[in-house]
Design a protein around this motif. Structure first.
Motif, PDB file in Angstrom:
ATOM      1  N   LEU A   6      -0.844   0.908   7.265  1.00  0.00           N
ATOM      2  CA  LEU A   6       0.376   1.176   8.019  1.00  0.00           C
ATOM      3  C   LEU A   6       0.095   1.169   9.527  1.00  0.00           C
ATOM      4  N   VAL A  37       7.059   9.053   9.845  1.00  0.00           N
ATOM      5  CA  VAL A  37       5.624   8.938   9.544  1.00  0.00           C
ATOM      6  C   VAL A  37       4.863  10.015  10.312  1.00  0.00           C
ATOM      7  N   LEU A  79       0.397  10.276   1.857  1.00  0.00           N
ATOM      8  CA  LEU A  79      -0.106   8.897   1.862  1.00  0.00           C
ATOM      9  C   LEU A  79      -1.624   8.921   1.736  1.00  0.00           C
ATOM     10  N   GLU A 130       0.836  -1.207   0.000  1.00  0.00           N
ATOM     11  CA  GLU A 130       0.000   0.000   0.000  1.00  0.00           C
ATOM     12  C   GLU A 130       0.873   1.262   0.000  1.00  0.00           C
ATOM     13  N   VAL A 131       1.895   1.283   0.834  1.00  0.00           N
ATOM     14  CA  VAL A 131       2.754   2.457   0.932  1.00  0.00           C
ATOM     15  C   VAL A 131       3.536   2.670  -0.362  1.00  0.00           C
ATOM     16  N   ARG A 189      -0.812  12.826   7.275  1.00  0.00           N
ATOM     17  CA  ARG A 189      -0.923  11.704   6.322  1.00  0.00           C
ATOM     18  C   ARG A 189       0.209  11.761   5.293  1.00  0.00           C
ATOM     19  N   SER A 190       1.427  11.766   5.805  1.00  0.00           N
ATOM     20  CA  SER A 190       2.585  11.865   4.922  1.00  0.00           C
ATOM     21  C   SER A 190       3.784  11.168   5.550  1.00  0.00           C
ATOM     22  N   ALA A 227      -3.504   3.415   2.534  1.00  0.00           N
ATOM     23  CA  ALA A 227      -2.107   3.150   2.901  1.00  0.00           C
ATOM     24  C   ALA A 227      -1.870   3.485   4.367  1.00  0.00           C
ATOM     25  N   LEU A 228      -2.416   4.604   4.823  1.00  0.00           N
ATOM     26  CA  LEU A 228      -2.226   4.993   6.216  1.00  0.00           C
ATOM     27  C   LEU A 228      -2.908   4.000   7.155  1.00  0.00           C
ATOM     28  N   SER A 269       1.032   3.984  -2.940  1.00  0.00           N
ATOM     29  CA  SER A 269       0.501   5.292  -2.580  1.00  0.00           C
ATOM     30  C   SER A 269       1.540   6.394  -2.724  1.00  0.00           C
ATOM     31  N   SER A 270       2.779   6.093  -2.350  1.00  0.00           N
ATOM     32  CA  SER A 270       3.799   7.141  -2.273  1.00  0.00           C
ATOM     33  C   SER A 270       4.791   7.137  -3.432  1.00  0.00           C
TER      34      SER A 270
END
Length: 301
Positions: free
Chosen positions: A194, A165, A186, A145-146, A170-171, A190-191, A149-150
């Motif tokens: 995480l 984090v 993010l 996901e990360v 949300r970044s 994803a968040l 997303s990123s």
């Protein structure tokens, strides 16, 4: 390999320059050293005696051996940088590589997973994490996901620290190539993934575990090779031909952002590209998709 006289000390000084003054990673410094050692062995003469003719012969030998254009370009760039530095420092009388040119590389468009295939990959990983309730399955979901997303490089994701984090914003803060810091947003999924992983991270960590976000099964920092295997296995769940790497997810993220209307400069910032020209390859990907859709669907295409 045994080097002609004068090369060893020069290469050691250049490696120190690359690491200390240009901030290149240890991996990149080693790669430059390997290319330059091969040049030295091929030329068989001291660095101060190398001429443009010498370098052109070396270049021709590489092409005769069937070296890929991308490999030749990389080595030429390495040699040009080395001799420019050596001449600037007064270690050679003149720069023999200043007029050395590499063959142009045909730019190939990166293979990009369609958004649907990525969605299937993430849904399968989420289902597996929910069924198994295993910390490693939750880690794998968070990793994929990360990455998508990123658009992080796999090395950046594996070295991501807990302090990097920012859940409120949300970044994540990323230390990229050349020691450059950037902040990347993010998405909500994803968040959430995480946070699910971080809640169970203690089941994997040990007293000697580093403060990296992602850990291996034994509590050490996640190895990039393991991360690549995780992504390959996760994307394989979307069906034959969908398998990709962390870099493939990076390609997908950039392409899907541009298809969704994001501007090129913002995508450049998120990817950490030094030049917008590097990011522009994704505009070619999206343009090619538009042309293909036109060819297939328009009655007068």
């Amino acid at each position: 390999m045994e080097l002609p006289q004068g090369w060893l000390a020069l290469l050691e000084d250049y490696a120190a320059h690359l690491a200390a003054e240009r901030g290149l990673s240890a991996h990149t410094v080693r790669a430059y050293g390997t290319d330059l050692r091969e040049l030295a062995a091929s030329c068989g003469i001291a660095p101060g005696r190398v001429t443009l003719s010498t370098l052109r012969s070396w270049l021709g030998a590489m092409r005769d051996e069937g070296a890929a254009a991308s490999t030749v370009q990389r080595r030429v760039a390495c040699v040009r940088g080395f001799f420019a530095w050596a001449a600037r420092e007064g270690l050679v009388a003149s720069d023999p590589a200043v007029r050395l040119k590499a063959p142009k590389r045909q730019r190939r468009l990166p293979k990009v997973l369609p958004a649907g295939a990525v969605a299937e990959t993430l849904a399968a990983a989420e289902s597996r994490a929910g069924e198994e309730g295993d910390p490693i399955a939750l880690r794998d979901l968070a990793l994929v996901e990360v990455l998508y997303s990123s658009g992080l490089r796999v090395s950046e994701a594996c070295s991501l620290q807990l302090r990097d984090v920012d859940r409120d914003r949300r970044s994540v803060s990323v230390l990229g190539k050349g020691g450059k810091q950037r902040t990347v947003p993010l998405g909500v999924p994803a968040l959430r993934a995480l946070e699910d992983w971080l809640r169970v991270r203690g089941a994997v960590s040990t007293p000697s575990s580093p403060d990296t976000v992602f850990l291996g099964a034994r509590g050490g920092a996640l190895d990039p090779r393991v991360a690549r295997r995780v992504v390959h296995d996760a994307t394989a769940a979307a069906g034959p031909g969908a398998e990709t790497s962390p870099h493939g997810l990076r390609h997908a993220m950039a392409t899907h952002l541009l298809e969704g209307g994001a501007d090129l400069r913002s995508v450049q910032e998120m990817l950490g590209h030094a030049s917008v020209a590097t990011t522009q390859v994704y505009t070619h990907v999206t343009s090619e998709r538009l042309r293909e859709a036109f060819r297939q669907a328009h009655p007068r295409a």
